[in-house]
Design a protein around this motif. Structure first.
Motif, short mmCIF file in Angstrom:
data_model
loop_
_atom_site.label_atom_id
_atom_site.label_comp_id
_atom_site.label_asym_id
_atom_site.label_seq_id
_atom_site.Cartn_x
_atom_site.Cartn_y
_atom_site.Cartn_z
N ILE A 111 0.83 -1.21 0.00
CA ILE A 111 0.00 0.00 0.00
C ILE A 111 0.86 1.27 0.00
CG2 ILE A 111 -1.92 -1.17 1.13
CD1 ILE A 111 -1.31 0.51 3.66
N ILE A 112 2.18 1.12 0.16
CA ILE A 112 3.08 2.28 0.12
C ILE A 112 3.31 2.66 -1.34
CG2 ILE A 112 5.38 3.15 0.66
CD1 ILE A 112 5.49 1.11 2.96
N LYS A 113 3.15 3.93 -1.61
CA LYS A 113 3.35 4.45 -2.97
C LYS A 113 4.62 5.30 -2.98
CE LYS A 113 -0.57 2.78 -4.22
NZ LYS A 113 -0.49 1.36 -4.23
N ASN A 114 5.32 5.28 -4.09
CA ASN A 114 6.52 6.09 -4.28
C ASN A 114 6.31 6.98 -5.51
OD1 ASN A 114 8.67 5.18 -2.32
ND2 ASN A 114 7.99 3.22 -3.15
N ASP A 115 6.33 8.28 -5.29
CA ASP A 115 6.24 9.23 -6.40
C ASP A 115 7.62 9.78 -6.67
OD1 ASP A 115 3.50 8.90 -6.31
OD2 ASP A 115 3.12 10.74 -5.19
N VAL A 116 7.99 9.83 -7.94
CA VAL A 116 9.26 10.40 -8.34
C VAL A 116 8.93 11.53 -9.30
CG1 VAL A 116 11.48 9.98 -9.48
CG2 VAL A 116 10.41 8.17 -8.11
N THR A 117 9.41 12.75 -8.99
CA THR A 117 9.15 13.90 -9.86
C THR A 117 10.45 14.62 -10.13
OG1 THR A 117 8.72 15.33 -7.96
CG2 THR A 117 6.81 14.25 -8.95
N CYS A 118 10.47 15.32 -11.23
CA CYS A 118 11.64 16.12 -11.60
C CYS A 118 11.16 17.28 -12.45
CB CYS A 118 12.63 15.24 -12.36
SG CYS A 118 14.19 16.07 -12.71
N SER A 119 11.72 18.43 -12.22
CA SER A 119 11.38 19.62 -13.02
C SER A 119 12.38 19.77 -14.15
CB SER A 119 11.40 20.87 -12.14
OG SER A 119 10.43 20.78 -11.15
N PHE A 120 11.88 20.09 -15.32
CA PHE A 120 12.72 20.26 -16.49
C PHE A 120 12.65 21.71 -16.95
CE2 PHE A 120 11.52 15.87 -16.38
CZ PHE A 120 12.68 15.20 -16.71
N GLY A 121 13.76 22.20 -17.46
CA GLY A 121 13.82 23.56 -17.99
C GLY A 121 13.34 23.60 -19.43
N LYS A 122 13.34 24.81 -19.96
CA LYS A 122 12.91 25.04 -21.33
C LYS A 122 13.74 24.19 -22.30
CE LYS A 122 12.19 28.81 -24.57
NZ LYS A 122 12.31 30.25 -24.77
N ARG A 136 19.59 11.09 -13.21
CA ARG A 136 20.76 11.29 -12.34
C ARG A 136 22.04 11.32 -13.17
NH1 ARG A 136 18.19 7.73 -7.73
NH2 ARG A 136 17.23 9.41 -6.56
N ALA A 137 22.13 10.48 -14.18
CA ALA A 137 23.32 10.43 -15.03
C ALA A 137 23.51 11.76 -15.78
CB ALA A 137 23.22 9.28 -16.02
N ARG A 138 22.44 12.47 -16.03
CA ARG A 138 22.52 13.75 -16.75
C ARG A 138 22.62 14.95 -15.81
NH1 ARG A 138 19.78 13.45 -22.34
NH2 ARG A 138 19.87 11.24 -22.74
N GLY A 139 22.71 14.67 -14.48
CA GLY A 139 22.91 15.78 -13.54
C GLY A 139 21.64 16.30 -12.88
N PHE A 140 20.51 15.66 -13.13
CA PHE A 140 19.26 16.06 -12.47
C PHE A 140 19.09 15.27 -11.19
CE2 PHE A 140 18.44 16.86 -16.98
CZ PHE A 140 18.06 18.18 -16.94
N GLU A 141 18.47 15.87 -10.20
CA GLU A 141 18.19 15.15 -8.96
C GLU A 141 16.67 15.14 -8.75
OE1 GLU A 141 18.74 12.70 -6.07
OE2 GLU A 141 20.42 13.44 -7.24
#
Length: 186
Positions: A111-122, A136-141
């Protein structure tokens, strides 16, 4: 500087256009608005009192009396009154890690859910479909959030309670009570 003087003269000429009747009308409307605001505040306070009274009757008094009488259901004046289990649950932030650990230790971690989000630039629209490792390999966290949906948690707590399985209600911010449910007889 002349702009300031122009503004003052514009306002003073506007005030000259207000006559006594218009001023009285405006004053009356302001008073009417204040009276309506007070009536709304009074009605909201009255509604709050009524909701509190309803809660006391439906969650405390009627279920307790029905319990004393040994009744699950009763017909009164063309209405059917039945006791219904009510479950509330919301994991307090202070208990989150312990609650998740308990769920994992008791094989209930589905019943535990894991959401993964990331903001991207233009101009990075194409990256949005990549997996977390690629980000992560491209430098985003990416930001992550682990949670249990409120409806899922309520259903989980109710199921464990009904089946007599162990559960720490305090850990899950849960409480269970009976509530009187009234329906018109058909």
């Amino acid at each position: 500087m002349t702009d300031i003087f122009d503004d003052i003269f514009d306002e003073s000429s506007a005030l000259q256009n207000i006559n006594t009747e218009t001023g009285k009308t405006l004053s009356g409307m302001v008073n009417d608005l204040r009276n309506v605001e007070k009536q709304i505040a009074d009605a909201e306070e009255h509604l709050k009192v009524l909701k509190s009274e309803k809660h006391k009757l439906s969650v405390e008094n009627i279920p307790m009396l029905m319990d004393e009488m040994g009744l699950e259901r009763v017909d009164v004046d063309g209405l059917t009154v039945s006791r219904k289990m009510m479950v509330h649950a919301s994991i307090p932030a202070a208990n989150k890690e312990r609650a998740f650990e308990w769920l994992r230790d008791n094989n209930c971690d589905d019943i535990i859910k894991n959401d993964v989000t990331c903001s991207f630039g233009k101009g990075q629209d194409n990256l949005a479909g990549d997996v977390v490792g690629m980000l992560r390999a491209r430098g985003f966290e990416p930001a992550t959030k682990t949670h249990v949906h409120p409806s899922t948690l309520k259903a989980f707590v109710k199921e464990r309670f009904v089946e007599g399985k162990p559960i720490d209600l305090d850990l899950f911010g849960a409480f269970i009570s009976n509530v009187a449910e009234i329906k018109r007889k058909s």
